[in-house]
Design an enzyme around this catalytic site. Structure first.
Site, PDB file in Angstrom:
ATOM      1  N   CYS A 105     120.392  -8.582  95.614  1.00  0.00           N
ATOM      2  CA  CYS A 105     119.329  -9.249  95.964  1.00  0.00           C
ATOM      3  C   CYS A 105     117.877  -8.762  94.841  1.00  0.00           C
ATOM      4  O   CYS A 105     116.880  -9.144  95.026  1.00  0.00           O
ATOM      5  CB  CYS A 105     118.676  -9.250  97.247  1.00  0.00           C
ATOM      6  SG  CYS A 105     118.189  -7.386  97.768  1.00  0.00           S
ATOM      7  N   CYS A 106     118.390  -7.970  93.955  1.00  0.00           N
ATOM      8  CA  CYS A 106     117.638  -7.509  92.706  1.00  0.00           C
ATOM      9  C   CYS A 106     116.423  -6.692  93.252  1.00  0.00           C
ATOM     10  O   CYS A 106     116.215  -6.063  94.298  1.00  0.00           O
ATOM     11  CB  CYS A 106     116.813  -8.702  92.192  1.00  0.00           C
ATOM     12  SG  CYS A 106     118.141 -10.063  91.978  1.00  0.00           S
ATOM     13  N   GLY A 107     115.404  -6.536  92.346  1.00  0.00           N
ATOM     14  CA  GLY A 107     114.021  -5.825  92.809  1.00  0.00           C
ATOM     15  C   GLY A 107     114.227  -4.443  92.601  1.00  0.00           C
ATOM     16  O   GLY A 107     114.588  -3.716  92.047  1.00  0.00           O
TER      17      GLY A 107
END
Length: 264
Positions: A105-107
Site C-alpha cells: 500500500c506504499c507510503g
C-alpha cells in the site's frame, strides 16, 4: 511459478441472494532482496517482471545508475529471495542500518529521506507538450489494456507513453512497484525516456512524484489525486502533475504550460 491472480471461492451477495462462485484474486508475494550478501529490503509485490522490479528499485534507491553495475542477479521464486551482487561497490553500513519492509500500500512503509532523494532526483527541463484530448486518450488506453486489473480489481497500472499512445505498461499490487518495473525495463533495454509521459492509476504521493523525477519524465497523468507534498515537489522539480483524469475532465496541479487545450 507464481501467477498474477488465483481463483478463489467466494460467497457473493447480489439482487437479494447469496450464492457460491469463484473469483480472480490478485496475488500478493513477498520478495526479499539481498545485496552483496546482506539483506536489504522485502517488497510485497505482484510476482511478474521481477528482474525489472529489482533493477528499477535499486536505481530508484541510488544503489545503481546503470544495469552494468550489477555483477549478477538471481531470483529463487520458490523461497521468495533475490540475490544481487554489485560490481566494485561496497555498501555502507547506513544502507543496511534498518532492514526495510516495503508494503503493497506504499507510503510511509518505505523509508523517505530528503537527503538521499536529493542525490537521485532530477530536475526536469523537458519541453514535451500534450493535448488535453490525448491525456484522456492515454488514460483510457492504459486502463482498457489491463485485463488483469479488469479481472481482479486489485492492481495498479502504470504506462510509459509517447504523446500519441502507450509504449509499455506494467501492473502490480503496489503502485511504486509498477513504476519500478517500468524504470527497470527502460534501464535493461536502453529505452529512451526523451519526450515520454507516465500514466498512472494511483494517487500521486511524494514518493511517486520523486520516482517519476528519477526516471526522468516531465509529465505524470493520474486517475487519482495528488498530495500537497507531491505538488510542492512537482513545482520544484519541473514536473507537470495532472490528476483526476477521468471521463472528459482532468486537473492540472503544476507546470500547466505542457498541457494544451486545442479548441476546435
Amino acid at each position: 511459478m507464481y501467477n498474477v491472480k488465483e481463483i478463489q471461492p467466494v460467497t457473493k451477495y447480489e439482487d437479494g441472494m447469496l450464492h457460491e462462485m469463484e473469483d480472480s484474486i490478485a496475488t500478493e508475494y513477498p520478495l526479499t532482496v539481498y545485496v552483496n550478501g546482506e539483506e536489504f529490503a522485502t517488497m510485497v509485490c505482484t510476482p511478474t517482471n521481477m528482474e525489472e522490479l529489482i533493477v528499477g528499485f535499486l536505481a530508484s534507491d541510488g544503489l545503481i545508475r546503470f544495469p552494468d553495475e550489477i555483477e549478477s542477479l538471481s531470483i529463487d521464486e520458490s523461497k521468495g529471495f533475490a540475490y544481487v551482487d554489485l560490481k566494485n561497490k561496497s555498501i555502507s553500513g547506513d544502507s543496511f542500518s534498518n532492514k526495510r519492509f516495503i508494503g503493497s500500500c506504499c507510503g510511509k512503509s518505505r523509508q523517505f529521506y530528503f537527503q538521499h532523494d536529493a542525490k537521485t532526483a532530477k530536475t526536469i527541463t523537458s519541453r514535451t507538450t500534450i493535448t488535453v484530448e490525448n491525456c484522456i486518450k492515454l488514460m483510457r488506453e492504459m486502463q482498457e489494456g489491463s485485463s488483469d486489473f479488469q479481472e481482479t480489481g486489485g492492481l495498479h497500472n502504470t504506462a510509459l507513453c509517447s504523446t500519441e499512445g502507450v509504449i509499455l505498461s506494467r501492473s502490480d499490487i503496489g503502485r511504486h512497484n509498477a513504476l519500478d518495473k517500468i524504470y527497470g525495463h527502460c534501464l535493461l533495454n536502453n529505452v529512451s525516456l526523451k519526450e515520454k509521459i507516465i500514466v498512472f492509476s494511483g494517487r500521486i504521493s511524494s514518493e511517486v512524484l520523486l520516482k517519476v523525477s528519477k526516471i526522468g519524465v516531465g509529465i505524470i497523468l493520474s486517475k487519482s489525486a495528488p498530495t500537497t507534498l507531491a505538488i510542492e515537489l512537482a513545482e520544484d522539480l519541473g514536473i507537470t502533475a495532472v490528476g483526476f483524469v477521468r471521463g472528459n475532465r482532468l486537473n492540472i496541479y503544476s507546470h500547466p504550460d505542457r498541457i494544451i487545450n486545442e479548441v476546435n
